[in-house]
Structure formats: C-alpha cells, structure tokens
Design a protein around this motif. Structure first.
Motif, mmCIF file in Angstrom:
data_model
loop_
_atom_site.group_PDB
_atom_site.id
_atom_site.type_symbol
_atom_site.label_atom_id
_atom_site.label_comp_id
_atom_site.label_asym_id
_atom_site.label_seq_id
_atom_site.Cartn_x
_atom_site.Cartn_y
_atom_site.Cartn_z
ATOM 1 N N UNK A 50 15.997 11.458 10.153
ATOM 2 C CA UNK A 50 16.105 12.736 9.583
ATOM 3 C C UNK A 50 16.704 13.794 10.604
ATOM 4 N N UNK A 51 17.700 14.707 10.231
ATOM 5 C CA UNK A 51 18.218 15.705 11.172
ATOM 6 C C UNK A 51 17.583 17.117 11.098
ATOM 7 N N UNK A 52 16.921 17.343 9.882
ATOM 8 C CA UNK A 52 16.199 18.677 9.691
ATOM 9 C C UNK A 52 14.585 18.660 9.877
ATOM 10 N N UNK A 53 14.250 17.165 9.479
ATOM 11 C CA UNK A 53 12.821 17.146 9.362
ATOM 12 C C UNK A 53 12.790 15.708 10.196
ATOM 13 N N UNK A 54 11.528 15.434 10.902
ATOM 14 C CA UNK A 54 11.439 14.158 11.613
ATOM 15 C C UNK A 54 10.168 13.612 10.974
ATOM 16 N N UNK A 55 10.188 12.173 10.964
ATOM 17 C CA UNK A 55 9.222 11.297 10.366
ATOM 18 C C UNK A 55 8.673 10.439 11.299
ATOM 19 N N UNK A 56 7.388 10.214 11.462
ATOM 20 C CA UNK A 56 6.665 9.679 12.356
ATOM 21 C C UNK A 56 5.538 8.704 11.835
ATOM 22 N N UNK A 57 5.304 7.447 12.318
ATOM 23 C CA UNK A 57 4.284 6.546 11.926
ATOM 24 C C UNK A 57 3.182 6.864 12.910
ATOM 25 N N UNK A 58 1.972 7.157 12.276
ATOM 26 C CA UNK A 58 0.589 7.624 12.965
ATOM 27 C C UNK A 58 -0.196 6.284 12.742
ATOM 28 N N UNK A 59 -0.818 5.762 13.867
ATOM 29 C CA UNK A 59 -1.837 4.855 13.871
ATOM 30 C C UNK A 59 -3.069 5.480 14.359
ATOM 31 N N UNK A 60 -3.836 6.028 13.560
ATOM 32 C CA UNK A 60 -5.110 6.572 14.191
ATOM 33 C C UNK A 60 -6.208 5.858 14.308
ATOM 34 N N UNK A 61 -7.138 5.944 15.217
ATOM 35 C CA UNK A 61 -8.304 5.329 15.393
ATOM 36 C C UNK A 61 -9.475 6.386 14.856
ATOM 37 N N UNK A 62 -10.257 6.142 13.903
ATOM 38 C CA UNK A 62 -11.025 6.755 13.462
ATOM 39 C C UNK A 62 -12.747 6.605 13.939
ATOM 40 N N UNK A 63 -13.366 7.549 14.138
ATOM 41 C CA UNK A 63 -14.851 7.698 14.637
ATOM 42 C C UNK A 63 -15.466 6.829 13.714
ATOM 43 N N UNK A 64 -15.313 6.624 12.379
ATOM 44 C CA UNK A 64 -16.308 6.065 11.498
ATOM 45 C C UNK A 64 -15.306 5.502 10.316
ATOM 46 N N UNK A 65 -15.847 4.604 9.417
ATOM 47 C CA UNK A 65 -14.894 3.998 8.495
ATOM 48 C C UNK A 65 -14.704 5.208 7.551
ATOM 49 N N UNK A 66 -13.242 5.207 7.223
ATOM 50 C CA UNK A 66 -12.848 6.294 6.263
ATOM 51 C C UNK A 66 -12.102 5.850 5.020
ATOM 52 N N UNK A 67 -11.748 6.517 3.942
ATOM 53 C CA UNK A 67 -11.054 6.190 2.716
ATOM 54 C C UNK A 67 -9.644 6.325 2.963
ATOM 55 N N UNK A 68 -9.218 5.895 4.151
ATOM 56 C CA UNK A 68 -7.527 6.219 4.511
ATOM 57 C C UNK A 68 -7.266 4.941 4.953
ATOM 58 N N UNK A 69 -5.837 4.597 4.811
ATOM 59 C CA UNK A 69 -5.224 3.463 5.329
ATOM 60 C C UNK A 69 -5.198 3.486 6.831
ATOM 61 N N UNK A 70 -4.828 2.363 7.410
ATOM 62 C CA UNK A 70 -4.850 2.223 8.754
ATOM 63 C C UNK A 70 -3.622 2.829 9.395
ATOM 64 N N UNK A 71 -2.372 3.394 8.673
ATOM 65 C CA UNK A 71 -1.250 4.014 9.121
ATOM 66 C C UNK A 71 -1.039 4.946 8.089
ATOM 67 N N UNK A 72 -0.293 5.986 8.784
ATOM 68 C CA UNK A 72 0.126 7.009 7.774
ATOM 69 C C UNK A 72 1.577 7.471 8.202
ATOM 70 N N UNK A 73 2.359 8.283 7.428
ATOM 71 C CA UNK A 73 3.556 8.615 7.983
ATOM 72 C C UNK A 73 3.466 10.265 7.980
ATOM 73 N N UNK A 74 3.774 10.716 9.061
ATOM 74 C CA UNK A 74 3.969 12.302 9.272
ATOM 75 C C UNK A 74 5.233 12.696 9.020
#
Length: 358
Positions: A50-74
């Motif tokens: 993207x030229x006006x917006x940037x996209x980034x893959x996020x690989x979070x480490x959570x403190x405890x199990x969550x209802x979210x996937x292992x990666x996200x795109x910001x």
C-alpha cells in the motif's frame, strides 16, 4: 470507549508508524472490543504494498489463552500529516466498511477483530484476519478466467444484499453523484487527462479511450443509475486474495461508494483479464454473476439489463486509471500497471462500443 459516527473519542495516539504498534497499545485496543487479552510480546512483518496505508502481519504472544488467531494483519495510516489529511476520506471509508457494512453483506472479506479511527480520520488501525496462505493477485500479470469468475460471484455477495437500499445514502461519505460532483469532475478531468497523455505518450486505442472519458465522463457521472448498490470502486486483481483452494477474498475497501454495481464488474473484467480471455469469457462470467444476484434475491433485473449496464460501465476503467495515476506516487511498477490496465480496457471499449447505448 465512546464511538462517534466518524471517529473514536478518547483514544489518543493511534499509531501511524509500525514501531508504534506496541503490545500494550494493541492489548488495550483488543480489550476495548471485548477481548480478555494481554499481549506480552509482538512480532511484526510487512505484507502488501500500500502507498497510503501500510499492512503488517502481527505475531503476538499472549499471557494466557485467548479467543484470537495466532496471527493478525494490522492496517494503519502511514506518511506525514499532509498525506494523511489528503487520504482521510478513504481511511474513514474503510473503517466504516468493516464496522457497519461488512456484517450486512455476503461477500468474502477478512474478519475485523478491532478498529480505531481518529475524529479527523487522519489516523486509523484495523486488526484484520490473516488470510494466509491466500496470496494477492498481480494486476500486471492479470488473472485467469476462473479467478475472474470467482471474483465476480464474490462481488454479487457485495451487491445483492444492499441492492437499491436507500439507507446506504444515510451513511457518512456515501451518496449518489450530484450536479456539483459533475462540475468538480469536469474542472479537473481534462488537466489530469492531459498530464496522463503526456506522461505515457498515448496513441491508438488507449488515447481514444482517454479522449472518450474526457468527452463523456461528466455526463455519465451525473446520470442517475436505474439501480444501485454498495460498490467497491476499485475491484481488480491487486485487491483480491486467492486461496490455494480457488477461493477469493476481497480487500482494500477504501474506495467504497454507491453506484451502478456493474461498475465493479466492468472494471474487474476489462482491466484484470487479457484481451483474448475477456473476449472469450466475459459473457459467461456475466451470466454467472447475474444468476448469483438472482439466488441472493435480486429480482426484476434481466440479463439484458445486466449486459447493458456492464457495457455502459466500462468508462469506470479509464476514469479510475487516470485519477488513480494522478493521485499515486510514480513508480516503475505503477507506470507498467496503469498502461497495462488502460490497454486492456481500451480494447474492451473498442470491442463493445458503449456510445451505442446512449
């Protein structure tokens, strides 16, 4: 967090650089959306171009199990303040889409897990589903007829649920074009077209397509469509993700508007298929798209009407190409992309003769 119609009140410091996407900031955003989450560390890698917006893959480490996937795109606004002010309308559009429109559609889009938007729309963050291993299409290479068919059927899932829905016109930034819009377009179209002609030294069918745009674009824009829906506005192969199973996902919702839905299909087929493939397959693709509209509840719309709208909407291609080229920073790939798209679209305009409809 209190949410206003056009921005989030009370959320300062929305990141405009990847280094500001910290674990603590993202944790707070996700908690504001109801996720019981604490991110203790974060991996980040760029995706997309993207030229006006940037996209980034996020690989979070959570403190405890969550209802979210292992990666996200910001997806975030990037660039300096003046650039973000120029693009604030499209930033608002994309957040509006994921917050209020995507849930009402049947189109395949990434799930949005959280979002933030500044009151002036110059800063935003979307935390989206990571669609890997799906890969982005390549506008210069184009797509196969099978991929174009899948994209057209997916687009029917965008168009049909809000077919002629007047409540769309109540949303910020969405409206049918007015005479004032035509006056504005007429004032800028010829200078932008002249710059485009000089930059690419046009001749033959591409030059004729740009001349036709300048001569008829204002009248076409102002003419009220007999049917309308939410449209993507830039539906082409660069804005599609293709999965290994043949599935398609539509991305980059910054150019949403209200208009004749065949504008999306005409732009998709005329710019993303080779000339030979379009000639061989466009009617069958339109038939499949029309059948899908019917299956999703669109009635009183014949295939002849659909075909006529498709041909009339071919002007979408040179319009988006000329305006898009004027707004984008020049790059070698961008120049190749715009000329390739125009050559394909000009062939479609020459083949199907939209002026015969008027």
């Amino acid at each position: 967090m209190t949410r206003a119609a056009d921005g989030d009140v009370g959320r300062p410091g929305i990141p405009t650089a990847v280094d500001d996407l910290t674990a603590s900031w993202l944790s707070e955003l996700l908690r504001s959306e109801g996720h019981d989450v604490e991110i203790v560390s974060l991996g980040v890698e760029p995706v997309g171009s993207g030229q006006m917006a940037g996209s980034f893959r996020l690989i979070p480490t959570y403190a405890r199990p969550v209802d979210l996937p292992p990666t996200l795109v910001a997806k975030i606004a990037i660039g300096d303040r003046s650039q973000r002010e120029f693009a604030s309308g499209v930033f608002r559009n994309e957040v509006l889409f994921y917050r209020r429109l995507a849930p009402t559609l049947s189109a395949p889009v990434p799930r949005c897990h959280a979002s933030a938007l500044s009151v002036d729309s110059t800063e935003f963050v979307l935390l989206l589903e990571d669609m890997a291993p799906a890969v982005q299409g390549d506008q210069i290479a184009g797509c196969s007829p099978e991929q174009a068919l899948a994209a057209a059927i997916a687009a029917a899932g965008m168009h049909a649920p809000r077919w002629c829905d007047t409540t769309l016109l109540d949303l910020p930034g969405l409206s049918l074009p007015t005479h004032d819009d035509r006056v504005l377009m007429d004032s800028v179209l010829e200078p932008m077209a002249e710059t485009f002609r000089a930059r690419f030294q046009l001749s033959g069918r591409p030059a004729a397509a740009v001349d036709w745009l300048v001569a008829t674009g204002g009248e076409w824009l102002e003419r009220r469509p007999s049917r309308f829906a939410l449209i993507h506005g830039d539906l082409r192969v660069d804005n599609l993700l293709f999965g290994p199973d043949g599935s398609v996902t539509i991305i980059d919702w910054q150019t949403i508007t209200v208009g004749n839905p065949l504008r999306d299909i005409a732009f998709l087929l005329s710019t993303s298929l080779t000339v030979d493939d379009r000639r061989a397959h466009e009617r069958d693709i339109l038939l499949a798209y029309h059948r899908r509209l019917g299956a999703l509840g669109v009635t009183d719309y014949t295939f002849d009407d659909c075909w006529s709208d498709y041909v009339d909407s071919l002007i979408q291609a040179p319009m988006i190409i000329v305006f898009g080229c004027g707004a984008a920073m020049p790059t070698e790939r961008g120049d190749r992309m715009f000329t390739t798209m125009l050559e394909r679209a000009a062939a479609a305009i020459d083949d199907l003769n939209p002026t015969a409809l008027r």
